[in-house]
Structure formats: C-alpha cells, structure tokens
Design an enzyme around this catalytic site. Structure first.
Site, short mmCIF file in Angstrom:
data_model
loop_
_atom_site.label_atom_id
_atom_site.label_comp_id
_atom_site.label_asym_id
_atom_site.label_seq_id
_atom_site.Cartn_x
_atom_site.Cartn_y
_atom_site.Cartn_z
N ASN A 79 0.85 -1.20 0.00
CA ASN A 79 0.00 0.00 0.00
C ASN A 79 0.88 1.23 0.00
O ASN A 79 1.29 1.73 1.05
CB ASN A 79 -0.92 -0.02 1.22
CG ASN A 79 -1.96 -1.11 1.12
OD1 ASN A 79 -2.93 -1.00 0.36
ND2 ASN A 79 -1.73 -2.22 1.83
N GLU A 80 1.16 1.70 -1.19
CA GLU A 80 2.05 2.84 -1.35
C GLU A 80 1.33 4.12 -0.94
O GLU A 80 0.11 4.13 -0.79
CB GLU A 80 2.49 2.95 -2.82
CG GLU A 80 3.29 1.75 -3.33
CD GLU A 80 4.72 1.71 -2.80
OE1 GLU A 80 5.03 2.34 -1.78
OE2 GLU A 80 5.55 1.00 -3.41
#
Ligand code: GLP
Length: 640
Positions: free
Chosen positions: A161-162
């Site tokens: 989850n950037e």
C-alpha cells in the site's frame, strides 16, 4: 502488550517496544505467536496468521521453524494469508513471494498446503478484480485474521500500500513507487527487472485483523518508523493508519528506533542525564533548528527549546557554545592516519606509529570508494600501508548486459588459442542470450557458477581500476571472496564458520593499526550488516591480542545513510580536486551505473549521491560555524 507508557513515550501514538537486536525482538514475537497457536489448538480451533515478506520477518520465520523442529510447535491448525505478491511473477521466479515464503517458512513446518494463501502473481489483468474479491472472501470464511505481521517500506508502505492508499482500501492491484522499486533493484539484479505492479491486501483489509504487529530493523527505517508512530495519520504514509487500530504494537531494534523523539531529542519529552555526548547532540541540534552557528546561540535559544536544564547544569550559553564548538572543531583533520610529529592530544587519531598498517573492509567493491575514497587517497599519499579488503565478490550486482559484453570480449580474445575457456564462456553467453526478453523470466541464472565467476571478475577489474585512479597500487586490493556470498542471494545470506575463519586469518595476518569498516546499524540481513557482524565476532574472538589493543576501528557509511554532525569523531575535508578524484574513482565501477538512464533514473547514480553526501556534510559543518570546505568524509569511532 506494552500499554503502560512512560513520559518519554508521550509522542508515540502506537505502543513501541525497543529491543536490543532484531533477534531478541523476533524471538519474543515468535514465542508469542507460538503461545497463541497452542492455545487455539487446545481449544480445537484454528489460528489465522497474516504474514509478510521482505528481509524484516526472516529471523521471525527462522525462529518459528526452530520452535517447530525443537519444541514440537505444530502449525496444523494454522491458516495463513500473505499480504502481497508481485504481479507478473510465477511461483518459481527467484523473487516471487510464493517462493520466498516456501523457502523461508512453509517448506520447514507442518502447515497443510491447502491452508496457505498467497496472492497469485499470474492472474490475468482482466481477472484481477474478481480474484482480489475472492481473496477477501477467503479471509472472511477463515474467520478473519487473528494476527497480522507487517514490515514497513521506506515509502511508509505496509504490504504494497504505497502512499496514496486510503484507509478503506481493499485487496487490489497497485503500481509500485519508484523508491520501492529502487530498494528491490538488488534482489532483481537491476531496477529494470523489478515488476511495476503488485497485488496487495488493502489498508482496510489489514486494519480488519484482530491484532497487528509491525517490525522494523536498521537505520534506514528510522525516519519512516518515527513518522508512522509519531506523525499524523495520513494516506501519504499508509503505515500511520496503524494508529487507528485498537490492538497494535511496533517492535524495533535500536537503529530503527533512533528517529523516535525519546531517542533523537529526549530532552523534549522529559528529564535527561546530560552526558557529554547528549550535550553535544542537543547543542548541535539547537544550532540546526535555530539556523544559527554554534557560537551565536543565546541563553534564550536554549530556554525556548527545552534545554533550560542543560543551561542550569553546564551553562551559560557562552561556555557551552565554545565547548561544543571546540569538540566539533577537533573532529576535523587532514591526517586520517594521524599527523606525525604533532601534538595529538586533540586529534582524532594518534600520531604514532607512523606509518600505520591500515585495513579498509568493503562488503563489496565500490562501498569503500563511496564511503571514503578521498580518505583512502590521503592515507596512501601520507605514507600509510593501505590494504583494501573486498569481503564479497559482489557478482550478484552485475547486470547480465555487462556480463554478456564481457563474455563476448573474452570469446573473441580466446577464440584462437583457448578452446576450453572459449567453450565455457560461450555456454554462459548462450544462456544470457536465451533468457533475453523473456517476460517474467528470472533475470539471471543467479546460481550459475561460471556466470557468477565472470561477474565477480568484472567487479575485480573495476575495483583495481578505481584504486589506480586514487594513485594506489593494484596490490593494495585483497579479494577475500567470502563463501557465504557465493552460496546466497540478497536478504538470504547466512555467514558461517568458514567465513569467520577466513576473516580471522586475514586480520591476524595484517595486524592493522587502523581498521575502517561499514555496516553497523544497517538492516541486519543486509550484506553490510552481515559483514560487520562477522567482523565484530572475529574481534571478540581475538580480544586480548596485543596488536588489537593498539588498533582503532573507524566506522564509515555509504551515501544512503549519512552521519549527523554530532555522531562524527573524525571529519576529513576534501578539496575540490580531491572530491573530483573520488568521483572519478567511483565512476570506474561501471557495472554499477544505472542501466536505464533514459528512464530518468540518473538521480540514483552512486557517484552523484556520494558527491552530494560529501558536499552536504561540508555545508552542515559550515552552518555550525566551522571552516567552509568543499566536501567532507566522516567517521565514527567504534568502541566495541
Ligand atoms: C516489500 C514488501 C513489504 C515489506 C517491505 C520492506 O515492499 N511488500 O511487505 O514490508 O518491502 O522490506 P524489507 O523487510 O526487506 O525491508
């Protein structure tokens, strides 16, 4: 769980436990997980465990395997869900998370194969959405995740989850951040081989787990961990969402904890013992936050920044300023091996003996140039006997394109008179040609001995050429070639007795007066940290040897982790010419240059980073009010 928070932890919004080492933290967590699994087994129920990849949980998995083998821990009632997988990689790809999990954990324990769940990297693009929903449903059908283990990426990502990932995001396909891809470049033998997409559980999926434990080791994670624990909750740093969970904790080693307020600026969160080191750190910090040189700090600045107590104990400002200025001034020397015939009371290094036997240890070729090329040149020109020891061959970091070019050169060179060598080289070359362009194929047959030998030779040539650029003779290079490197891959190396003996023999042979070494405080599974750990163990073993009592150990750093001015015990200034020479030396490591400059990746070039790091340190000294140099290389004395 650590719920009792002390005053010094007031800024931490997630309970954070600082451990002496990643081993002790991993052992503690493994014991906790084992307890939960056994408890459920006794109730005849299953335990749903969320798992992560990367180097961070490797020690946890080793400990779980040990508990299974030696203490009878069974995983038969465990259902696992992994966070993520690279999109486009099949199970057998050397870097697939499927393979990683099996090699690190599943192959060594008794978890039934049908209770293992890992996102499928080969789902067709059009089917990804449905596949991800099914993954979520599988988690729900298992009763939800009981405990999710997490690492943290340098962008602040959890799973993949950037930044930008929302609180409610679910399992989906994501585009990897440029920094994440650069961090993975080593594993994939080149940034261009790193996949661009991944499938990951969402932030919301992760927060649905009943309990979360995030792990972080090494200095490189210090900043991002501090932001996640102490900063605001924001989708620009997805790990900060963990603050919203009711049952979460963070386990860190000392290096990864170093960005937390209680360690970085402890005087801001409670009373402290004002040791000389803390006084230097705080006054240097005060100069930086007020933007004033040391000698211009006023009592009022101390008072306004939580340092009134220091002033009362050791002030006034006038005295403190001068003391810290002098201490910092005394770190500066143009004589890193000591200045002969000079009073060395306030110099970082002793005048005698002169010349000194100096050993520079490089985990792999080019580390020494990046961290201390200018100093190596000075030591040599000041008459010291400098030996640069390359601990590993570094062959894993040579891209296939470089190897192919070298193979072609060798083939044409040996065509007439070296038929056996020609045949061997040709076999390597044919393999390189065959894999070229295969989508999702392993970038290099990393275990091919002949190919790795060739790549190792490329790095040797570059290392020699770099030393020559600095005016050192080629004999200054020793290629130790520790065997653990040849048997391993990045993040999965395991040094053993053989490596220990080789390094021990080398030190006994050289009996150095000075050793320069790097890797302290790095991620414990990194090559640098493993080499440093080996060195530390060898020194412990040699303790008591007369020559060792006379030996000083200096730590250097590569540009990805820079020294803060208060950590420095020796600062070696470089003139513009010396800096240019250092950059020229780094430039000799041509196989380490970016393979795709056209993609705008030039900013990550090592010689540019090294130049910038050395210039910035000079600026930092200048800002403290010390002399203005072009560049500085810095060292901290290791006290064991
Ligand atoms: C990868 C993984 C993450 C992991 C992170 C940190 O991107 N998808 O789950 O936490 O890298 O990796 P490492 O533990 O090697 O530092």
């Amino acid at each position: 769980m650590n719920t009792l928070r002390s005053e010094s932890q007031q800024r931490e919004r997630i309970p954070t436990e600082i451990h002496d080492s990643s081993e002790s933290a991993s052992r503690e967590l493994a014991a906790y997980i084992a307890g939960r699994i056994r408890q459920r087994a006794a109730e005849g129920r299953s335990f749903v465990l969320g798992l992560a990849t990367g180097s961070t949980p490797v020690r946890l998995y080793r400990e779980l395997v040990r508990l299974h083998r030696e203490e009878g821990l069974s995983f038969s009632n465990v259902i696992t869900f992994n966070l993520d997988e690279y999109h486009g990689l099949g199970r057998t790809h050397p870097e697939s998370y499927w393979r990683f999990m099996h090699e690190q954990l599943f192959n060594h324990i008794d978890v039934p194969a049908d209770q293992v769940n890992i996102p499928d990297g080969l789902v067709a693009r059009g089917d990804v959405f449905a596949w991800c929903r099914a993954y979520e449903e599988r988690i729900a059908a298992a009763g939800g995740i009981d405990l999710q283990v997490l690492g943290i990426g340098r962008t602040g990502h959890i799973g993949f989850n950037e930044p930008g990932s929302g609180r409610d995001s679910r399992t989906r396909i994501v585009t990897l951040d440029a920094l994440t891809r650069r961090d993975a470049a080593r594993d994939f033998l080149g940034e261009s081989n790193v996949p661009r997409y991944a499938i990951t559980m969402g932030v919301g999926t992760i927060l649905d787990a009943r309990e979360l434990v995030m792990l972080a080791w090494g200095e490189a994670k210090a900043e991002v961990t501090a932001l996640a624990v102490e900063g605001p909750v924001s989708d620009s740093l997805p790990a900060s969402f963990l603050q919203l969970h009711a049952k979460v904790r963070v386990l860190v080693d000392r290096a990864a904890a170093s960005g937390l307020t209680r360690l970085r600026t402890p005087w801001l969160v409670g009373p402290v013992e004002w040791t000389p080191a803390l006084a230097r750190r705080s006054v240097t910090w005060l100069s930086q936050v007020t933007g004033r040189p040391l000698l211009k700090l006023l009592d009022s600045h101390y008072g306004e920044h939580g340092m009134a107590e220091l002033l009362t104990e050791q002030g006034p400002a006038y005295h403190l300023n001068i003391r810290i200025f002098n201490e910092t001034q005394h770190t500066i020397t143009g004589w890193p091996g000591g200045k002969p015939n000079a009073d060395d009371t306030h110099r970082p290094e002793r005048a005698l003996p002169h010349p000194k036997r100096v050993l520079v240890l490089a985990p792999e070729p080019s580390d020494e140039m990046l961290g201390m090329g200018g100093t190596i040149a000075r030591l040599a020109s000041q008459g010291h006997q400098v030996s640069v020891v390359y601990m590993s061959s570094g062959n894993l970091a040579v891209p296939d394109t470089e190897a192919a070019a070298a193979a072609e050169l060798l083939m044409s060179f040996s065509e007439k008179d070296g038929p056996a060598q020609y045949a061997r080289t040709r076999a390597v070359w044919q393999k390189l040609m065959a894999q070229d362009g295969e989508e999702g194929a392993a970038p290099a047959a990393a275990n091919e001995q002949e190919l790795r030998r060739l790549k190792g030779l490329i790095r040797r040539g570059e290392a020699r050429s770099a030393l020559r650029t600095l005016g050192l003779p080629t004999e200054a290079a020793t290629f130790l070639g520790l065997p653990f490197y040849e048997k391993g891959r990045y993040r999965q190396f395991r040094p053993g007795l053989e490596d220990f003996e080789m390094l021990r023999a080398l030190l006994v042979r050289h009996q150095p007066h000075q050793v320069f070494v790097t890797g302290a405080d790095q991620d414990p599974s990194s090559l640098g940290a493993l080499c440093f750990d080996l060195f530390r163990k060898v020194l412990a073993d040699l303790k008591g040897e007369a020559w060792l009592e006379q030996c000083r150990v200096w730590l250097y750093r590569t540009p990805d982790k820079r020294w803060a001015p208060h950590e420095i015990d020796m600062a070696v200034p470089l003139s513009p010419d010396q800096l240019a020479q250092k950059v020229q030396a780094i430039y000799q490591h041509r196989s380490q240059r970016s393979q795709s400059p056209s993609r705008g990746e030039l900013h990550s070039e090592e010689w540019l980073q090294a130049e910038q790091a050395a210039r910035e340190l000079a600026k930092a000294y200048d800002a403290l009010g010390l002399a203005e140099y072009e560049a500085i290389e810095a060292f901290s004395r290791w006290k064991g």
